[in-house]
Design a protein around this motif. Structure first.
Motif, PDB file in Angstrom:
ATOM      1  N   HIS A 187      45.854  48.958  39.269  1.00 23.25           N
ATOM      2  CA  HIS A 187      45.939  48.298  37.967  1.00 23.25           C
ATOM      3  C   HIS A 187      45.492  46.838  38.016  1.00 23.25           C
ATOM      4  O   HIS A 187      45.603  46.116  37.021  1.00 23.25           O
ATOM      5  N   ALA A 188      45.003  46.388  39.184  1.00 20.34           N
ATOM      6  CA  ALA A 188      44.493  45.024  39.292  1.00 20.34           C
ATOM      7  C   ALA A 188      43.109  44.952  38.646  1.00 20.34           C
ATOM      8  O   ALA A 188      42.388  45.948  38.562  1.00 20.34           O
ATOM      9  N   ASN A 189      42.759  43.757  38.191  1.00 17.14           N
ATOM     10  CA  ASN A 189      41.449  43.549  37.563  1.00 17.14           C
ATOM     11  C   ASN A 189      40.400  43.334  38.648  1.00 17.14           C
ATOM     12  O   ASN A 189      40.293  42.243  39.215  1.00 17.14           O
ATOM     13  N   PHE A 190      39.640  44.374  38.934  1.00 15.62           N
ATOM     14  CA  PHE A 190      38.683  44.325  40.036  1.00 15.62           C
ATOM     15  C   PHE A 190      37.629  43.249  39.829  1.00 15.62           C
ATOM     16  O   PHE A 190      37.261  42.527  40.770  1.00 15.62           O
ATOM     17  N   LEU A 210      46.419  47.773  53.924  1.00 15.67           N
ATOM     18  CA  LEU A 210      45.107  47.284  53.492  1.00 15.67           C
ATOM     19  C   LEU A 210      44.190  48.433  53.081  1.00 15.67           C
ATOM     20  O   LEU A 210      43.382  48.299  52.157  1.00 15.67           O
ATOM     21  N   ALA A 211      44.315  49.567  53.753  1.00 16.28           N
ATOM     22  CA  ALA A 211      43.520  50.739  53.379  1.00 16.28           C
ATOM     23  C   ALA A 211      43.855  51.178  51.962  1.00 16.28           C
ATOM     24  O   ALA A 211      42.967  51.501  51.163  1.00 16.28           O
ATOM     25  N   MET A 212      45.135  51.161  51.618  1.00 14.22           N
ATOM     26  CA  MET A 212      45.543  51.593  50.284  1.00 14.22           C
ATOM     27  C   MET A 212      45.178  50.572  49.205  1.00 14.22           C
ATOM     28  O   MET A 212      44.881  50.935  48.069  1.00 14.22           O
ATOM     29  N   VAL A 213      45.185  49.287  49.569  1.00 13.32           N
ATOM     30  CA  VAL A 213      44.724  48.264  48.624  1.00 13.32           C
ATOM     31  C   VAL A 213      43.246  48.494  48.318  1.00 13.32           C
ATOM     32  O   VAL A 213      42.829  48.500  47.153  1.00 13.32           O
ATOM     33  N   ALA A 214      42.442  48.694  49.367  1.00 13.37           N
ATOM     34  CA  ALA A 214      41.007  48.914  49.174  1.00 13.37           C
ATOM     35  C   ALA A 214      40.747  50.185  48.366  1.00 13.37           C
ATOM     36  O   ALA A 214      39.914  50.196  47.449  1.00 13.37           O
ATOM     37  N   ALA A 215      41.476  51.262  48.687  1.00 14.62           N
ATOM     38  CA  ALA A 215      41.295  52.524  47.960  1.00 14.62           C
ATOM     39  C   ALA A 215      41.698  52.362  46.497  1.00 14.62           C
ATOM     40  O   ALA A 215      41.011  52.855  45.592  1.00 14.62           O
ATOM     41  N   GLY A 221      40.393  52.137  40.964  1.00 13.56           N
ATOM     42  CA  GLY A 221      40.785  51.469  39.722  1.00 13.56           C
ATOM     43  C   GLY A 221      39.702  50.643  39.079  1.00 13.56           C
ATOM     44  O   GLY A 221      39.859  50.168  37.946  1.00 13.56           O
ATOM     45  N   ASN A 222      38.595  50.439  39.766  1.00 12.99           N
ATOM     46  CA  ASN A 222      37.474  49.671  39.227  1.00 12.99           C
ATOM     47  C   ASN A 222      37.020  50.264  37.895  1.00 12.99           C
ATOM     48  O   ASN A 222      36.687  51.442  37.804  1.00 12.99           O
ATOM     49  N   ASP A 223      37.002  49.457  36.857  1.00 12.94           N
ATOM     50  CA  ASP A 223      36.675  49.954  35.507  1.00 12.94           C
ATOM     51  C   ASP A 223      35.341  50.677  35.455  1.00 12.94           C
ATOM     52  O   ASP A 223      35.205  51.715  34.805  1.00 12.94           O
TER      53      ASP A 223
END
Length: 415
Positions: free
Chosen positions: A86-89, A259-264, A269-271
């Protein structure tokens, strides 16, 4: 006590305390649950002077839970994936260089500053402790907790570019902090005899860069699978499988699962990516599913943090050291942010008072407690655990409750 009973107890406490917070206190979830749990645990301790039945039951529950393993090996991957999803990529991409510097150089400098400052604090308090163990405390307390930050910043109404920096830093710096912590553990165990710069760089590269590359690969595969079908229920299960399988692979390969899960999560999540991979229905269900996972695990985590009061050794010197460490940690964080903020502020048009707001908004949470719990007795475990707990409680309850007021005071025209 079996696993089902333990989980039932935690969900029950989370539900009851969550209800009390929503019905009466109306605080942000993480703050409300932690406050209520601490008050409840203190009440149980007080009641134990008359009848210790309830205390024994709660102690039995806590003793059955390996907090470090539960958080670091299981919960953290789900929470970070949900947060990154849900972060703004695009905003994170714009602020990528300061975020990288905050999450790497910032952690290293903060670890050194805090370790050195607390070493001299212990000398003043006439507490015997080695310098390497003080650096371990610096590594434990330097990373800001993404779980606490994400939950509280949603209601703090910070300017978007400033919120992006704080969230981005918190998503990535825990992985760096864990690598620094593991390196210092090895130095402490071996006396530095088997540790060299090449070994440290190899560990950093394997854990951090390997974890990020694995996460990108998992994210790409997940998106490819999502694009090939249109069934929201299976697509939700695919994202869940990505987190679970990705965590297992990372652990087996000794890569950073967080970090793997943050990157995934950022990849999925990228719009731009999700617009081509998910229908509107799928996007809605995926978002709602991970929001629910995020809320449930956050609730359980902060109830656990509150209950960890029972794991502490109550020593006056430990408590005093923890209280005195709070201003030291805040000053060290502020100092560690000054150079990178000065370096990037003109080019990227930083919000005024960025260093000050990031210092107060850099909350500590469950990751710090989990790392402190993993210390051995030879590393001053009991004292550093008490200090860590005091800093975390102050961070969540005091900094978390006042960050919105600080932002309004410093930036009245932007809120």
């Amino acid at each position: 006590m079996n696993s089902y009973l333990i989980i039932t107890g935690l969900v029950f406490f989370s539900a009851v305390f969550g209800y009390i917070n929503v019905r009466f206190l109306k605080l942000p979830l993480t703050i409300g649950l932690m406050l209520i749990t601490i008050l409840y645990t203190l009440g149980v301790l007080g009641l134990s002077y008359f009848d210790d039945t309830l205390l024994k039951a709660e102690v039995a529950l806590i003793q059955q839970i390996d907090f470090e393993k539960v958080l670091m090996d299981y919960m953290l991957s789900f929470l970070l994936f949900a947060g990154a999803l849900h972060a703004n990529f695009q905003e994170l991409k714009k602020q990528r260089w300061p975020i990288i510097v905050f999450a790497t150089r910032g952690v290293l400098v903060s670890t050194f500053f805090i370790g050195t400052a607390t070493y001299y604090l212990f000398q003043l308090l006439q507490i015997e402790i080695s310098y390497i163990n003080c650096l371990l405390f610096g590594a434990i307390i330097s990373p800001t907790d993404p779980i606490a930050v994400l939950g509280i910043l949603k209601k703090a109404k910070a300017p978007k570019n400033l919120e992006t920096k704080i969230v981005g830093e918190s998503l990535f710096n825990d992985g760096v902090g864990v690598v620094v912590f593991l390196t210092l553990i090895q130095i402490s165990d071996t006396g530095g005899n088997s540790i060299n710069a090449v070994g440290i760089l190899e560990l950093f590269g394997q854990e951090v860069f390997g974890g990020i590359l694995l996460g990108v690969l998992i994210g790409w595969i997940t998106l490819w699978l999502l694009k090939s079908i249109d069934d929201f229920s299976i697509e939700v299960i695919l994202t869940l499988a990505a987190v679970m399988v990705g965590t297992v692979i990372a652990q087996k390969l000794h890569l950073s699962a967080p970090l793997a899960m943050v990157a995934a999560g950022l990849f999925v999540g990228n719009d731009r990516a999700r617009d081509t991979a998910m229908s509107e229905t799928t996007e809605l269900y995926v978002d709602k599913f991970w929001e629910l996972v995020d809320v449930l695990l956050n609730a359980i985590l902060f109830v656990l943090i509150g209950m960890e009061l029972l794991a502490l050794t109550y020593n006056a010197n430990y408590i005093l050291a923890g209280l005195l460490a709070i201003p030291i940690i805040l000053l060290c964080r502020y100092a560690s942010l000054l150079l990178p903020v000065k370096l990037f502020e003109k080019k990227l048009k930083f919000t005024p008072y960025t260093s000050l707001i990031m210092t107060w908004g850099g909350l500590r949470g469950g990751i710090s407690i989990a790392l402190a719990l993993s210390l051995s007795d030879e590393m001053n475990r009991e004292m550093l655990l008490v200090m860590t707990y005091i800093v975390v409680v102050f961070s969540i309850l005091v900094q978390g409750l006042t960050i919105e007021k600080v932002i309004k005071k410093l930036l009245p025209k932007t809120v």
